[in-house]
Design a protein around this motif. Structure first.
Motif, PDB file in Angstrom:
ATOM      1  N   ASP A  31      69.084  68.238  71.788  1.00 24.74           N
ATOM      2  CA  ASP A  31      70.207  67.743  70.986  1.00 24.74           C
ATOM      3  C   ASP A  31      71.373  67.267  71.843  1.00 24.74           C
ATOM      4  O   ASP A  31      72.105  66.345  71.459  1.00 24.74           O
ATOM      5  N   ALA A  32      71.541  67.875  72.993  1.00 23.66           N
ATOM      6  CA  ALA A  32      72.674  67.505  73.845  1.00 23.66           C
ATOM      7  C   ALA A  32      72.374  66.316  74.738  1.00 23.66           C
ATOM      8  O   ALA A  32      73.275  65.524  75.042  1.00 23.66           O
ATOM      9  N   VAL A  33      71.113  66.156  75.154  1.00 27.85           N
ATOM     10  CA  VAL A  33      70.807  65.176  76.190  1.00 27.85           C
ATOM     11  C   VAL A  33      69.665  64.238  75.808  1.00 27.85           C
ATOM     12  O   VAL A  33      69.817  63.016  75.830  1.00 27.85           O
ATOM     13  N   LEU A  34      68.495  64.808  75.473  1.00 27.30           N
ATOM     14  CA  LEU A  34      67.317  63.966  75.297  1.00 27.30           C
ATOM     15  C   LEU A  34      67.482  62.962  74.163  1.00 27.30           C
ATOM     16  O   LEU A  34      67.133  61.792  74.297  1.00 27.30           O
ATOM     17  N   HIS A  35      68.011  63.433  73.036  1.00 25.43           N
ATOM     18  CA  HIS A  35      68.273  62.501  71.935  1.00 25.43           C
ATOM     19  C   HIS A  35      69.523  62.941  71.186  1.00 25.43           C
ATOM     20  O   HIS A  35      69.531  63.125  69.974  1.00 25.43           O
ATOM     21  N   GLY A  36      70.585  63.097  71.951  1.00 26.09           N
ATOM     22  CA  GLY A  36      71.859  63.514  71.387  1.00 26.09           C
ATOM     23  C   GLY A  36      72.705  62.334  70.957  1.00 26.09           C
ATOM     24  O   GLY A  36      72.281  61.177  71.028  1.00 26.09           O
ATOM     25  N   PRO A  37      73.911  62.611  70.535  1.00 27.64           N
ATOM     26  CA  PRO A  37      74.792  61.542  70.026  1.00 27.64           C
ATOM     27  C   PRO A  37      75.169  60.506  71.074  1.00 27.64           C
ATOM     28  O   PRO A  37      75.518  59.376  70.723  1.00 27.64           O
ATOM     29  N   GLU A  38      75.104  60.852  72.344  1.00 23.99           N
ATOM     30  CA  GLU A  38      75.468  59.902  73.392  1.00 23.99           C
ATOM     31  C   GLU A  38      74.243  59.360  74.139  1.00 23.99           C
ATOM     32  O   GLU A  38      74.372  58.721  75.179  1.00 23.99           O
ATOM     33  N   ALA A  39      73.051  59.597  73.616  1.00 21.76           N
ATOM     34  CA  ALA A  39      71.836  59.138  74.278  1.00 21.76           C
ATOM     35  C   ALA A  39      71.792  57.617  74.323  1.00 21.76           C
ATOM     36  O   ALA A  39      72.156  56.939  73.357  1.00 21.76           O
ATOM     37  N   ALA A  40      71.344  57.075  75.449  1.00 18.41           N
ATOM     38  CA  ALA A  40      71.285  55.622  75.614  1.00 18.41           C
ATOM     39  C   ALA A  40      70.143  55.003  74.825  1.00 18.41           C
ATOM     40  O   ALA A  40      70.138  53.806  74.558  1.00 18.41           O
ATOM     41  N   GLU A  41      69.160  55.805  74.440  1.00 15.37           N
ATOM     42  CA  GLU A  41      68.008  55.361  73.659  1.00 15.37           C
ATOM     43  C   GLU A  41      67.238  54.248  74.370  1.00 15.37           C
ATOM     44  O   GLU A  41      66.748  53.304  73.747  1.00 15.37           O
ATOM     45  N   THR A  42      67.121  54.376  75.691  1.00 14.55           N
ATOM     46  CA  THR A  42      66.198  53.511  76.410  1.00 14.55           C
ATOM     47  C   THR A  42      64.784  54.032  76.180  1.00 14.55           C
ATOM     48  O   THR A  42      64.579  55.190  75.804  1.00 14.55           O
ATOM     49  N   ALA A  43      63.794  53.189  76.431  1.00 10.32           N
ATOM     50  CA  ALA A  43      62.411  53.611  76.248  1.00 10.32           C
ATOM     51  C   ALA A  43      62.086  54.811  77.120  1.00 10.32           C
ATOM     52  O   ALA A  43      61.389  55.743  76.690  1.00 10.32           O
ATOM     53  N   LEU A  44      62.590  54.805  78.353  1.00  8.39           N
ATOM     54  CA  LEU A  44      62.310  55.912  79.266  1.00  8.39           C
ATOM     55  C   LEU A  44      62.833  57.235  78.718  1.00  8.39           C
ATOM     56  O   LEU A  44      62.201  58.281  78.877  1.00  8.39           O
ATOM     57  N   GLN A  45      63.988  57.197  78.049  1.00  2.00           N
ATOM     58  CA  GLN A  45      64.543  58.421  77.477  1.00  2.00           C
ATOM     59  C   GLN A  45      63.826  58.815  76.193  1.00  2.00           C
ATOM     60  O   GLN A  45      63.589  60.001  75.931  1.00  2.00           O
ATOM     61  N   LEU A  46      63.465  57.837  75.383  1.00  7.53           N
ATOM     62  CA  LEU A  46      62.766  58.140  74.141  1.00  7.53           C
ATOM     63  C   LEU A  46      61.395  58.754  74.416  1.00  7.53           C
ATOM     64  O   LEU A  46      60.912  59.592  73.646  1.00  7.53           O
ATOM     65  N   VAL A  47      60.763  58.339  75.511  1.00  3.32           N
ATOM     66  CA  VAL A  47      59.491  58.939  75.908  1.00  3.32           C
ATOM     67  C   VAL A  47      59.655  60.444  76.094  1.00  3.32           C
ATOM     68  O   VAL A  47      58.847  61.246  75.606  1.00  3.32           O
ATOM     69  N   ASP A  48      60.700  60.844  76.804  1.00  4.20           N
ATOM     70  CA  ASP A  48      60.930  62.273  77.044  1.00  4.20           C
ATOM     71  C   ASP A  48      61.194  63.016  75.738  1.00  4.20           C
ATOM     72  O   ASP A  48      60.713  64.140  75.550  1.00  4.20           O
ATOM     73  N   ALA A  49      61.953  62.403  74.842  1.00  2.00           N
ATOM     74  CA  ALA A  49      62.242  63.048  73.558  1.00  2.00           C
ATOM     75  C   ALA A  49      60.960  63.254  72.761  1.00  2.00           C
ATOM     76  O   ALA A  49      60.716  64.341  72.205  1.00  2.00           O
ATOM     77  N   SER A  50      60.133  62.222  72.684  1.00  2.00           N
ATOM     78  CA  SER A  50      58.860  62.350  71.963  1.00  2.00           C
ATOM     79  C   SER A  50      57.973  63.415  72.590  1.00  2.00           C
ATOM     80  O   SER A  50      57.333  64.216  71.896  1.00  2.00           O
ATOM     81  N   ALA A  51      57.936  63.431  73.912  1.00  6.92           N
ATOM     82  CA  ALA A  51      57.051  64.348  74.617  1.00  6.92           C
ATOM     83  C   ALA A  51      57.424  65.809  74.368  1.00  6.92           C
ATOM     84  O   ALA A  51      56.547  66.672  74.313  1.00  6.92           O
TER      85      ALA A  51
END
Length: 468
Positions: free
Chosen positions: A259-279
């Motif tokens: 919630d704070a980093v992987l897909h938090g309110p300030e997440a950049a929502e790049t594909a590389l970050q979304l991969v980590d959130a899904s994983a």
């Protein structure tokens, strides 16, 4: 002729452009966002700067974002149309050829051409880091190690970026299973430069592969200020932190990080970050942990990125999000679009093979698992389980797929297969509580309550241990 910070001739470029280029390489080796501004500044100083355009093109494609790659392709085509390659140095021409293949979607040929540059110019940091990223995106563990290893003799400990080169080498050692040397090289890299995120990343991977989750938490905690901000690696390293937390049985801590980093309110929502959130969320889904609200928000973030095929590894993680959110229509639509693109040759050279051989079978398996068709998931995953590396990522990332196969076998009553898969995991990582808990689950289903109790006790002991 000017030279770069590593002693290589640059060709015709202004002094100011070269300084910005050197700064850009420095930031890229630290995986910091400032690389973009420095690369742009180099071209503003000298719009005809060949290696500046090459660097910009690499950055566009290696983001794994289809929009960025398309824009990079258009920019580079405009630049290339006005360049007479006959007047360039052999190294510049080699980079032009390599990046043109990359822009055409041919990761393999680009990686091979960059390897040839490294053979002739082992201190070409751009060739090393771009090639290293390509090896990662294509799952080529041996090249992750050897591309850097063959260049290392040309670098020395008093070189400004020796630590970063050593950190990349440590990651290659880890992906080829040489964990003792990986830990040694990674720790040395970080000793040379505490902010060497490549070295930190390699050590984090090493502890994950060894099941040393407590050691991993302590290591990352001790260096929090060095990796948690100001780098493209911060989200991914936090993801590694969540894997340690899950092994420790601390799901709440993992979700706090999510919630704070992987897909938090300030997440950049790049594909590389979304991969980590899904994983992360997929690992929780496999354990029956319902995260519907988080899945819905994540699926919303993936949706606009899936119109155009670019990288099968991203497609798989988007399907995870759609399945987790219960949006099977979107998952089916994505699979159908990739099947159509494959049939019509619209996937790109490297992504075609990744998608057909691995990406689509994994996507179909995820949908089958989400619908409760555990046999279907097993039948899709079992034949490809030893070649998952072909669609990229690391062992740690691909483990989500291996865990899906295990869970599908267990839930589908394929107990002999589940027992075999658990046995393989315990042989590789005997200190992993997850592996012993799955051993307990299989033993319970087989009616061996004593073995199940012993396995659960082993898992609890591992979680209580302080020396792992």
């Amino acid at each position: 002729m000017p030279t770069d910070q590593h002693g290589l001739t640059i060709g015709s470029a202004s002094g100011a452009a070269v300084r910005h280029y050197d700064n850009a390489i420095h930031e890229l080796l630290h995986f910091r966002p400032e690389v973009v501004a420095e690369a742009r500044a180099a071209l503003e100083e000298d719009p005809g700067f060949v290696l500046g355009h090459v660097l910009s093109a690499y950055l566009g494609v290696l983001s794994t974002e289809a929009d960025n790659a398309r824009a990079a392709r258009e920019r580079f085509a405009g630049f290339r149309a006005g360049v007479d390659a006959s007047g360039l140095s052999p190294r510049e021409r080699a980079h032009l050829e390599a990046v043109e293949h990359l822009l055409d979607g041919d990761f393999g040929t680009c990686g091979a051409l960059l390897a040839r540059i490294t053979e002739e110019h082992p201190r070409d940091a751009l060739a090393l880091i771009a090639g290293h990223q390509i090896d990662f995106f294509t799952g080529d563990a041996r090249s992750l190690r050897d591309r850097i290893g063959k260049a290392l003799p040309a670098w020395h400990e008093d070189d400004r970026h020796f630590g970063q080169i050593l950190g990349m080498y440590a990651f290659g050692l880890e992906e080829t299973g040489d964990y003792d040397r990986s830990e040694e090289a990674g720790l040395r890299a970080v000793e040379l430069d505490p902010k060497d995120v490549w070295g930190i990343h390699a050590v984090a991977h090493t502890y994950e592969m060894q099941g040393r989750f407590r050691k991993g938490i302590d290591y990352l905690d001790a260096r929090l200020a060095d990796w948690s901000t100001g780098t493209f690696f911060n989200v991914h390293t936090w993801w590694h932190y969540t894997l340690y937390a899950l092994e420790a049985g601390d799901t709440a801590r993992a979700l706090d990080v999510y919630d704070a980093v992987l897909h938090g309110p300030e997440a950049a929502e790049t594909a590389l970050q979304l991969v980590d959130a899904s994983a992360l969320l997929w690992r929780l889904l496999l354990e029956g942990d319902d995260q519907t609200a988080r899945w819905k928000a994540l699926a919303d973030a993936w949706t606009p990125k899936m119109d155009e095929p670019f990288y099968a590894f991203n497609d798989v993680h988007a399907v995870m999000a759609f399945v987790g959110a219960g949006r099977f229509t979107e998952a089916d639509r994505l699979i159908a679009s990739r099947e159509s693109a494959a049939a019509s040759g619209r996937l790109g050279v490297s992504n075609h093979a990744m998608t057909v051989r691995v990406g689509l079978p994994v996507c179909r398996a995820l949908v089958a698992y989400g619908r409760g068709d555990h046999d279907g998931a097993v039948e899709a995953l079992y034949p490809i389980r030893h070649r998952l590396n072909e669609f990229g990522g690391s062992h740690a990332q691909r483990d989500a797929v291996q865990k899906t196969l295990l869970e599908a076998a267990l839930r589908g009553g394929r107990l002999d297969l589940a027992r075999t898969l658990v046995g393989e995991r315990i042989d590789l990582r005997p200190s992993s509580p997850f592996n012993w808990l799955k051993h307990a689950a299989v033993a319970e289903r087989l009616g061996d309550r004593a073995a199940a109790a012993a396995a659960r006790s082993r898992a609890a002991g591992l979680r209580a241990a302080t020396d792992l």
